[in-house]
Design a protein around this motif. Structure first.
Motif, mmCIF file in Angstrom:
data_model
loop_
_atom_site.group_PDB
_atom_site.id
_atom_site.type_symbol
_atom_site.label_atom_id
_atom_site.label_comp_id
_atom_site.label_asym_id
_atom_site.label_seq_id
_atom_site.Cartn_x
_atom_site.Cartn_y
_atom_site.Cartn_z
ATOM 1 N N ILE A 13 0.835 -1.203 0.000
ATOM 2 C CA ILE A 13 0.000 0.000 0.000
ATOM 3 C C ILE A 13 0.871 1.256 0.000
ATOM 4 O O ILE A 13 0.602 2.224 -0.722
ATOM 5 C CB ILE A 13 -0.960 -0.012 1.211
ATOM 6 N N VAL A 14 1.936 1.226 0.785
ATOM 7 C CA VAL A 14 2.851 2.368 0.819
ATOM 8 C C VAL A 14 3.490 2.589 -0.551
ATOM 9 O O VAL A 14 3.577 3.714 -1.050
ATOM 10 C CB VAL A 14 3.933 2.161 1.895
ATOM 11 N N GLY A 15 3.941 1.502 -1.173
ATOM 12 C CA GLY A 15 4.541 1.612 -2.509
ATOM 13 C C GLY A 15 3.557 2.165 -3.525
ATOM 14 O O GLY A 15 3.911 3.016 -4.360
ATOM 15 N N ALA A 16 2.310 1.726 -3.445
ATOM 16 C CA ALA A 16 1.283 2.232 -4.360
ATOM 17 C C ALA A 16 1.011 3.706 -4.113
ATOM 18 O O ALA A 16 0.806 4.483 -5.057
ATOM 19 C CB ALA A 16 -0.003 1.420 -4.203
ATOM 20 N N ALA A 17 1.018 4.103 -2.844
ATOM 21 C CA ALA A 17 0.806 5.512 -2.518
ATOM 22 C C ALA A 17 1.923 6.379 -3.084
ATOM 23 O O ALA A 17 1.675 7.460 -3.634
ATOM 24 C CB ALA A 17 0.706 5.692 -1.008
ATOM 25 N N LEU A 18 3.163 5.918 -2.977
ATOM 26 C CA LEU A 18 4.288 6.679 -3.530
ATOM 27 C C LEU A 18 4.165 6.812 -5.042
ATOM 28 O O LEU A 18 4.450 7.880 -5.613
ATOM 29 C CB LEU A 18 5.611 6.006 -3.165
ATOM 30 N N ARG A 19 3.741 5.759 -5.697
ATOM 31 C CA ARG A 19 3.557 5.843 -7.154
ATOM 32 C C ARG A 19 2.469 6.845 -7.503
ATOM 33 O O ARG A 19 2.604 7.614 -8.465
ATOM 34 C CB ARG A 19 3.236 4.453 -7.718
ATOM 35 N N GLN A 20 1.417 6.871 -6.724
ATOM 36 C CA GLN A 20 0.340 7.828 -6.966
ATOM 37 C C GLN A 20 0.810 9.260 -6.726
ATOM 38 O O GLN A 20 0.459 10.177 -7.474
ATOM 39 C CB GLN A 20 -0.860 7.518 -6.064
ATOM 40 N N ILE A 21 1.616 9.452 -5.690
ATOM 41 C CA ILE A 21 2.139 10.791 -5.401
ATOM 42 C C ILE A 21 3.019 11.273 -6.549
ATOM 43 O O ILE A 21 2.952 12.439 -6.949
ATOM 44 C CB ILE A 21 2.927 10.788 -4.072
ATOM 45 N N ARG A 22 3.833 10.376 -7.096
ATOM 46 C CA ARG A 22 4.702 10.765 -8.210
ATOM 47 C C ARG A 22 3.878 11.198 -9.426
ATOM 48 O O ARG A 22 4.273 12.113 -10.153
ATOM 49 C CB ARG A 22 5.612 9.601 -8.588
ATOM 50 N N VAL A 23 2.762 10.557 -9.639
ATOM 51 C CA VAL A 23 1.933 10.851 -10.811
ATOM 52 C C VAL A 23 1.012 12.037 -10.565
ATOM 53 O O VAL A 23 0.873 12.925 -11.415
ATOM 54 C CB VAL A 23 1.112 9.610 -11.210
ATOM 55 N N ARG A 24 0.382 12.075 -9.394
ATOM 56 C CA ARG A 24 -0.695 13.030 -9.137
ATOM 57 C C ARG A 24 -0.324 14.162 -8.196
ATOM 58 O O ARG A 24 -1.072 15.134 -8.069
ATOM 59 C CB ARG A 24 -1.913 12.298 -8.551
ATOM 60 N N GLY A 25 0.817 14.033 -7.486
ATOM 61 C CA GLY A 25 1.111 14.979 -6.423
ATOM 62 C C GLY A 25 0.350 14.620 -5.158
ATOM 63 O O GLY A 25 -0.619 13.851 -5.189
ATOM 64 N N ILE A 26 0.782 15.191 -4.040
ATOM 65 C CA ILE A 26 0.149 14.859 -2.764
ATOM 66 C C ILE A 26 -1.327 15.229 -2.768
ATOM 67 O O ILE A 26 -2.186 14.463 -2.327
ATOM 68 C CB ILE A 26 0.875 15.574 -1.602
ATOM 69 N N SER A 27 -1.633 16.410 -3.282
ATOM 70 C CA SER A 27 -3.015 16.882 -3.229
ATOM 71 C C SER A 27 -3.941 16.054 -4.106
ATOM 72 O O SER A 27 -5.153 16.055 -3.902
ATOM 73 C CB SER A 27 -3.083 18.350 -3.651
#
Length: 203
Positions: A13-27
């Motif tokens: 889940i953490v790895g998936a969250a980091l991938r999402q942050i890289r693509v979408r940004g934190i917000s």
């Protein structure tokens, strides 16, 4: 089908969250997108982390720990302090094209940290660890007679601050700073901050 071990699922889940942050940004990160990328329920994400904010903090904490592991590995290699210092500074800065590496994460996180004390603490620990390592290598080089530097801590902060600024240019701007520019400017800054022990002109 057997349920995955808690630690394994959390890491996924953490790895998936980091991938999402890289693509979408934190917000732009949503728990639903993290869950969908793993083909699990959103409820499972919240079961492990409670809130999206806690997941984001944990994601950055793990990314920071991974960076510090690389730093520790580099420091443990041994060899002359000047060579190790150059290697650490090279590791600190972004690659020629770091749009999908760690620096976009740190830029995003620093902006968000102004409004989130928990994230601020994670980033401050990472930041201070790097600067302390650079200062320690400068001290080691002074003791070995490689450098003349009256202010190792200040030199460490100035060198890493230069790299911070160049990283923003590399990641957030398009072609404003080349890899050759960075090499020349960092070499010039090191020469200014860390004169050879026998060259004390202007000191």
């Amino acid at each position: 089908m057997m349920r995955k071990a808690v630690a394994v699922r959390r890491d996924e889940i953490v790895g998936a969250a980091l991938r999402q942050i890289r693509v979408r940004g934190i917000s732009g990160v949503r728990a639903a997108d993290v869950a969908r990328s793993l083909d699990v329920s959103t409820a499972l994400v919240f079961y492990h982390f409670g809130t999206l904010e806690k997941l984001v903090i944990e994601a950055f904490r793990q990314a920071a720990e991974n960076q510090l592991k690389k730093l520790d590995d580099e420091l443990a290699r041994g060899g002359p302090a000047d060579e190790r210092l150059r290697a650490v500074l090279a590791l600190y800065q972004p690659s020629a094209d770091d749009h999908h590496g760690n620096w976009p994460l740190w830029i995003e996180a620093n902006a968000a940290a102004m409004r989130d004390s928990a994230l601020k603490n994670v980033l401050q620990r990472l930041d201070l660890r790097w600067r302390d390592a650079v200062a320690a290598l400068i001290d080691e080089g002074i003791r070995a007679g490689l450098f003349h530097c009256p202010d190792p801590r200040g030199a460490a902060w100035r060198l890493t601050a230069l790299l911070d600024g160049l990283a923003v240019q590399v990641v957030a701007r398009d072609g404003t700073v080349t890899a050759d520019d960075r090499r020349r400017w960092v070499a010039a800054a090191m020469a200014h901050e860390l004169r050879a022990a026998g060259d004390q002109e202007g000191r």
